[in-house]
Design a protein around this motif. Structure first.
Motif, PDB file in Angstrom:
ATOM      1  N   GLY A   1      61.803 -55.936  17.685  1.00  0.00           N
ATOM      2  CA  GLY A   1      61.570 -55.011  18.783  1.00  0.00           C
ATOM      3  C   GLY A   1      60.196 -54.399  18.615  1.00  0.00           C
ATOM      4  N   LEU A   2      59.781 -53.651  19.603  1.00  0.00           N
ATOM      5  CA  LEU A   2      58.465 -53.032  19.580  1.00  0.00           C
ATOM      6  C   LEU A   2      58.615 -51.568  19.954  1.00  0.00           C
ATOM      7  CD1 LEU A   2      55.482 -53.909  19.203  1.00  0.00           C
ATOM      8  CD2 LEU A   2      55.368 -54.172  21.676  1.00  0.00           C
ATOM      9  N   VAL A   3      58.104 -50.678  19.095  1.00  0.00           N
ATOM     10  CA  VAL A   3      58.088 -49.254  19.369  1.00  0.00           C
ATOM     11  C   VAL A   3      56.640 -48.809  19.299  1.00  0.00           C
ATOM     12  CG1 VAL A   3      58.835 -46.973  18.598  1.00  0.00           C
ATOM     13  CG2 VAL A   3      60.407 -48.915  18.425  1.00  0.00           C
ATOM     14  N   ALA A   4      56.107 -48.379  20.441  1.00  0.00           N
ATOM     15  CA  ALA A   4      54.685 -48.049  20.563  1.00  0.00           C
ATOM     16  C   ALA A   4      53.877 -49.266  20.118  1.00  0.00           C
ATOM     17  CB  ALA A   4      54.346 -46.785  19.795  1.00  0.00           C
TER      18      ALA A   4
ATOM     19  N   LEU B   1      58.924 -58.813  26.055  1.00  0.00           N
ATOM     20  CA  LEU B   1      60.154 -58.106  25.721  1.00  0.00           C
ATOM     21  C   LEU B   1      60.831 -57.471  26.922  1.00  0.00           C
ATOM     22  CD1 LEU B   1      59.142 -56.436  22.364  1.00  0.00           C
ATOM     23  CD2 LEU B   1      60.688 -58.357  22.707  1.00  0.00           C
ATOM     24  N   SER B   2      60.066 -56.955  27.848  1.00  0.00           N
ATOM     25  CA  SER B   2      60.624 -56.287  29.029  1.00  0.00           C
ATOM     26  C   SER B   2      61.678 -55.254  28.649  1.00  0.00           C
ATOM     27  CB  SER B   2      61.210 -57.312  30.001  1.00  0.00           C
ATOM     28  OG  SER B   2      60.230 -58.217  30.412  1.00  0.00           O
ATOM     29  N   GLY B   3      61.404 -54.461  27.627  1.00  0.00           N
ATOM     30  CA  GLY B   3      62.304 -53.392  27.225  1.00  0.00           C
ATOM     31  C   GLY B   3      63.444 -53.800  26.314  1.00  0.00           C
ATOM     32  N   GLY B   4      63.551 -55.067  25.967  1.00  0.00           N
ATOM     33  CA  GLY B   4      64.645 -55.517  25.102  1.00  0.00           C
ATOM     34  C   GLY B   4      64.143 -55.901  23.729  1.00  0.00           C
ATOM     35  N   CYS B   5      64.891 -56.780  23.080  1.00  0.00           N
ATOM     36  CA  CYS B   5      64.452 -57.297  21.794  1.00  0.00           C
ATOM     37  C   CYS B   5      64.104 -58.760  21.970  1.00  0.00           C
ATOM     38  CB  CYS B   5      65.491 -57.093  20.698  1.00  0.00           C
ATOM     39  SG  CYS B   5      66.990 -58.048  20.940  1.00  0.00           S
TER      40      CYS B   5
ATOM     41  N   ALA C   1      45.349 -54.389  20.777  1.00  0.00           N
ATOM     42  CA  ALA C   1      45.823 -53.941  22.094  1.00  0.00           C
ATOM     43  C   ALA C   1      46.318 -55.117  22.927  1.00  0.00           C
ATOM     44  CB  ALA C   1      44.709 -53.197  22.829  1.00  0.00           C
ATOM     45  N   GLU C   2      45.613 -56.235  22.901  1.00  0.00           N
ATOM     46  CA  GLU C   2      46.034 -57.408  23.660  1.00  0.00           C
ATOM     47  C   GLU C   2      47.337 -57.985  23.102  1.00  0.00           C
ATOM     48  OE1 GLU C   2      44.265 -61.564  25.493  1.00  0.00           O
ATOM     49  OE2 GLU C   2      43.068 -60.455  24.037  1.00  0.00           O
ATOM     50  N   CYS C   3      47.485 -58.014  21.782  1.00  0.00           N
ATOM     51  CA  CYS C   3      48.725 -58.492  21.165  1.00  0.00           C
ATOM     52  C   CYS C   3      49.904 -57.620  21.579  1.00  0.00           C
ATOM     53  CB  CYS C   3      48.601 -58.506  19.644  1.00  0.00           C
ATOM     54  SG  CYS C   3      47.531 -59.789  18.999  1.00  0.00           S
ATOM     55  N   ILE C   4      49.730 -56.315  21.522  1.00  0.00           N
ATOM     56  CA  ILE C   4      50.796 -55.386  21.895  1.00  0.00           C
ATOM     57  C   ILE C   4      51.177 -55.580  23.359  1.00  0.00           C
ATOM     58  CG2 ILE C   4      51.408 -52.940  22.175  1.00  0.00           C
ATOM     59  CD1 ILE C   4      51.323 -53.947  19.238  1.00  0.00           C
ATOM     60  N   GLN C   5      50.187 -55.749  24.230  1.00  0.00           N
ATOM     61  CA  GLN C   5      50.471 -55.959  25.644  1.00  0.00           C
ATOM     62  C   GLN C   5      51.242 -57.256  25.871  1.00  0.00           C
ATOM     63  OE1 GLN C   5      49.920 -53.769  28.272  1.00  0.00           O
ATOM     64  NE2 GLN C   5      51.331 -55.240  29.190  1.00  0.00           N
TER      65      GLN C   5
END
Length: 87
Positions: free
Chosen positions: A49-52, A24-28, A14-18
């Protein structure tokens, strides 16, 4: 100069994903992937990129990453770029 010894702190998923989302701020983003190739360790730059909670890494179908890292352990490192340099 005496410096305190460095410490390594394990981060949870969870911390890594955050942290990735914050960067990223919505980008790649740009990072590197390290893996064990035929001639030893290899490190290559990647766009991602990150999806979920899934990290998506752009690669060529028959590139080194696809050939050597498919199904194998890899290490990923995020590279922090200056906001003015991001395209």
């Amino acid at each position: 100069m005496n410096q305190p010894p460095a410490t390594i702190t394990e981060l949870g998923t969870a911390e890594c994903i955050q942290l990735l989302n914050d960067q990223l701020s919505g980008g790649c983003g740009v990072g590197v992937v390290a893996f064990d190739g035929d001639d030893g360790p290899e490190v290559i730059p990647v766009s991602f990129g990150l999806v979920a909670d899934t990290l998506l890494i752009c690669t060529e179908t028959h590139g080194r990453l696809a050939r050597y890292a498919d199904g194998q352990p890899v290490a990923f490192e995020l590279h922090d770029l200056e906001p003015a340099l991001r395209a």
